[in-house]
Design a protein around this motif. Structure first.
Motif, mmCIF file in Angstrom:
data_model
loop_
_atom_site.group_PDB
_atom_site.id
_atom_site.type_symbol
_atom_site.label_atom_id
_atom_site.label_comp_id
_atom_site.label_asym_id
_atom_site.label_seq_id
_atom_site.Cartn_x
_atom_site.Cartn_y
_atom_site.Cartn_z
ATOM 1 N N PHE A 150 32.669 31.335 37.846
ATOM 2 C CA PHE A 150 33.807 31.068 37.671
ATOM 3 C C PHE A 150 34.854 32.437 37.371
ATOM 4 O O PHE A 150 35.868 32.449 38.178
ATOM 5 C CB PHE A 150 34.306 30.299 36.651
ATOM 6 C CG PHE A 150 35.519 30.244 36.016
ATOM 7 C CD1 PHE A 150 36.460 29.430 36.759
ATOM 8 C CD2 PHE A 150 36.060 30.654 34.798
ATOM 9 C CE1 PHE A 150 38.037 29.217 36.140
ATOM 10 C CE2 PHE A 150 37.262 30.640 34.431
ATOM 11 C CZ PHE A 150 38.052 29.870 35.070
ATOM 12 N N GLY A 151 34.568 33.345 36.605
ATOM 13 C CA GLY A 151 34.918 34.694 36.492
ATOM 14 C C GLY A 151 35.356 35.425 37.700
ATOM 15 O O GLY A 151 36.198 35.825 37.908
ATOM 16 N N THR A 152 34.049 35.425 38.251
ATOM 17 C CA THR A 152 34.167 36.186 39.767
ATOM 18 C C THR A 152 35.236 35.722 40.779
ATOM 19 O O THR A 152 35.748 36.498 41.204
ATOM 20 C CB THR A 152 32.622 36.101 40.437
ATOM 21 O OG1 THR A 152 31.695 36.743 39.418
ATOM 22 C CG2 THR A 152 32.543 37.087 41.828
ATOM 23 N N PHE A 153 35.186 34.215 40.805
ATOM 24 C CA PHE A 153 36.147 33.753 41.621
ATOM 25 C C PHE A 153 37.702 34.074 41.124
ATOM 26 O O PHE A 153 38.513 34.537 42.005
ATOM 27 C CB PHE A 153 36.001 32.188 41.793
ATOM 28 C CG PHE A 153 37.032 31.432 42.453
ATOM 29 C CD1 PHE A 153 37.172 31.465 43.610
ATOM 30 C CD2 PHE A 153 38.057 30.645 41.697
ATOM 31 C CE1 PHE A 153 38.230 30.483 44.472
ATOM 32 C CE2 PHE A 153 38.960 30.056 42.109
ATOM 33 C CZ PHE A 153 39.170 30.049 43.483
ATOM 34 N N LEU A 154 37.938 33.923 39.973
ATOM 35 C CA LEU A 154 39.300 33.981 39.436
ATOM 36 C C LEU A 154 39.801 35.472 39.562
ATOM 37 O O LEU A 154 40.661 35.998 39.886
ATOM 38 C CB LEU A 154 39.266 33.669 37.871
ATOM 39 C CG LEU A 154 40.705 33.398 37.364
ATOM 40 C CD1 LEU A 154 41.224 32.128 38.093
ATOM 41 C CD2 LEU A 154 40.696 32.816 36.095
ATOM 42 N N PHE A 155 38.876 36.495 39.322
ATOM 43 C CA PHE A 155 39.013 37.731 39.282
ATOM 44 C C PHE A 155 39.279 38.343 40.823
ATOM 45 O O PHE A 155 40.176 39.312 41.361
ATOM 46 C CB PHE A 155 37.961 38.625 38.945
ATOM 47 C CG PHE A 155 37.803 38.889 37.314
ATOM 48 C CD1 PHE A 155 38.973 39.004 36.618
ATOM 49 C CD2 PHE A 155 36.816 38.707 36.657
ATOM 50 C CE1 PHE A 155 39.004 39.177 35.291
ATOM 51 C CE2 PHE A 155 36.748 38.832 35.124
ATOM 52 C CZ PHE A 155 37.862 38.932 34.562
ATOM 53 N N ARG A 156 38.593 37.966 41.822
ATOM 54 C CA ARG A 156 38.664 38.000 43.042
ATOM 55 C C ARG A 156 40.105 37.637 43.819
ATOM 56 O O ARG A 156 40.745 38.162 44.354
ATOM 57 C CB ARG A 156 37.696 37.222 43.871
ATOM 58 C CG ARG A 156 37.513 37.538 45.442
ATOM 59 C CD ARG A 156 38.264 36.553 46.231
ATOM 60 N NE ARG A 156 38.234 37.073 47.788
ATOM 61 C CZ ARG A 156 38.732 36.120 48.516
ATOM 62 N NH1 ARG A 156 39.535 35.045 48.349
ATOM 63 N NH2 ARG A 156 38.493 36.696 49.921
ATOM 64 N N GLN A 157 40.231 36.413 43.302
ATOM 65 C CA GLN A 157 41.714 35.783 43.647
ATOM 66 C C GLN A 157 42.922 36.396 43.327
ATOM 67 O O GLN A 157 44.157 36.732 43.950
ATOM 68 C CB GLN A 157 42.103 34.348 43.187
ATOM 69 C CG GLN A 157 40.928 33.300 43.925
ATOM 70 C CD GLN A 157 41.080 33.405 45.427
ATOM 71 O OE1 GLN A 157 40.257 34.156 46.000
ATOM 72 N NE2 GLN A 157 41.828 32.506 45.942
ATOM 73 N N MET A 172 46.171 46.193 35.201
ATOM 74 C CA MET A 172 47.032 45.304 35.768
ATOM 75 C C MET A 172 46.362 43.841 35.691
ATOM 76 O O MET A 172 47.154 42.929 36.645
ATOM 77 C CB MET A 172 47.087 45.776 37.497
ATOM 78 C CG MET A 172 48.057 46.870 37.676
ATOM 79 S SD MET A 172 48.396 47.238 39.453
ATOM 80 C CE MET A 172 46.580 47.760 39.923
ATOM 81 N N SER A 173 45.336 43.694 35.345
ATOM 82 C CA SER A 173 44.628 42.472 35.389
ATOM 83 C C SER A 173 44.523 41.782 33.847
ATOM 84 O O SER A 173 43.637 40.824 33.677
ATOM 85 C CB SER A 173 43.383 42.332 35.917
ATOM 86 O OG SER A 173 43.537 42.881 37.445
ATOM 87 N N VAL A 174 45.342 42.244 32.881
ATOM 88 C CA VAL A 174 45.162 41.794 31.487
ATOM 89 C C VAL A 174 45.127 40.476 31.555
ATOM 90 O O VAL A 174 44.516 39.786 30.855
ATOM 91 C CB VAL A 174 45.863 42.909 30.669
ATOM 92 C CG1 VAL A 174 46.118 42.196 29.257
ATOM 93 C CG2 VAL A 174 45.732 44.155 30.486
ATOM 94 N N PRO A 175 46.111 39.867 32.039
ATOM 95 C CA PRO A 175 46.371 38.176 31.760
ATOM 96 C C PRO A 175 44.959 37.434 32.307
ATOM 97 O O PRO A 175 44.444 36.475 31.661
ATOM 98 C CB PRO A 175 47.579 37.801 32.358
ATOM 99 C CG PRO A 175 48.213 38.960 32.474
ATOM 100 C CD PRO A 175 47.324 40.330 32.739
ATOM 101 N N THR A 176 44.630 37.881 33.513
ATOM 102 C CA THR A 176 43.439 37.326 34.031
ATOM 103 C C THR A 176 42.349 37.491 33.029
ATOM 104 O O THR A 176 41.326 36.627 33.111
ATOM 105 C CB THR A 176 43.362 37.432 35.458
ATOM 106 O OG1 THR A 176 44.587 37.533 36.199
ATOM 107 C CG2 THR A 176 42.468 36.839 36.195
#
Length: 300
Positions: free
Chosen positions: A175-182, A213-217
């Protein structure tokens, strides 16, 4: 001698417009808003009433729990149920176990998810799209299918009743890999290209440019990982039967087997100890969760 008569141009009479007043709301719109508010209120009650009842029941004596009609407030707020929890099981040790396993497990899931997603998006390696397809298929596989192979492996390594036996099998987070990739697919490529031209390697680009740049995710994935690690029950129950290595959810089962099903006040007190930390964290970070999930919903 003829005189020329100049005629003034006629001005068309423009009707005066009435000053614009406040728009009237349509009755249908008002009824729709009222219906939405009522639905939201009903949803809040459905979620809040069991929590309020659990908190109040943790201070009640045994007879008050079975009294009719139901009474919400206890006759006197006493700590007897919490004291019985502490005397029946090592609740302090179990709390520390849950905190340590949750922080380490969630931190490693976020770290591994960041590194894997960065490699899939920004590192030119062969078959990286195939790797992402494997990650998607991993999301479709229920975790219960891997329990028997994981248990066999952990038992063969001698990791039963150990912290690494609880942690290691669940570190990979599809799940984390998918969300970070998107989310990484939506980042401006010019920033990373400029960093590459300045001599920044992949490791520096990840931590100096991509992560800020990805703090919210990151907050969203971290919060979901925290809740999942804290509430994990099935796998810790299988690999540990020692109270010194048990987590709080497994400790509830131990308490239930010691005090029996009838002592609901003690069980409610233990349940309050289990649910309160994650409830407070979720209420504090819920905006981060929504912002992170929205940022990660961009498809590439």
């Amino acid at each position: 001698m003829s005189a020329t008569i100049q005629r003034e141009p006629r001005t068309q009479d423009v009707p005066e417009q009435a000053p614009a007043g406040p728009r009237r709301r349509r009755p249908f719109r008002g009824h729709l808003d009222a219906g939405l508010y009522l639905t939201m209120l009903a949803a809040i009650l459905v979620m809040a009433v069991p929590l309020i009842w659990m908190f109040m029941a943790s201070y009640k004596q045994q007879g008050e729990l079975y009294s009719l009609p139901l009474q919400w407030l206890p006759e006197a707020f006493q700590w007897a149920n919490y004291e019985q929890v502490a005397s029946s099981i090592p609740i302090g040790r179990m709390f520390l176990n849950s905190v340590a396993i949750t922080l380490i497990g969630a931190g490693l899931k976020v770290f591994l998810g960041l590194c894997c997603a960065y490699a899939v998006v920004f590192v030119d390696v062969p078959f990286r799209k195939a790797v992402f397809v494997v990650v998607l298929f991993a999301l479709l596989i229920p975790g219960q299918i891997t329990i028997i192979p994981n248990y066999t492996l952990i038992a063969s390594l001698g990791w039963l009743n150990t912290y690494q036996g609880i942690l290691v099998p669940g570190l990979a987070s599809a799940f984390g890999t998918f969300l970070f990739r998107q989310h990484f697919m939506s980042l401006p490529a010019s920033v990373l290209e400029a960093a590459e031209m300045d001599g920044a390697g992949h490791w520096r680009r990840l931590w100096r440019f991509v992560v800020p740049m990805s703090v919210p995710t990151i907050a969203a994935v971290g919060l979901v990982s925290l809740v999942n690690e804290w509430n994990e029950y099935l796998w810790p129950m299988l690999v540990t039967d020692n109270p010194r290595t048990m987590t709080l959810p497994v400790g509830l089962t131990l308490l239930q087997s010691i005090d029996g099903m009838q002592n609901w006040g003690v069980l409610m007190a233990a349940t309050v100890i289990v649910t309160t930390p994650m409830l407070v964290i979720f209420l504090i970070l819920q905006r981060r969760l929504v912002a992170g999930l929205t940022a990660g919903a961009v498809t590439g």
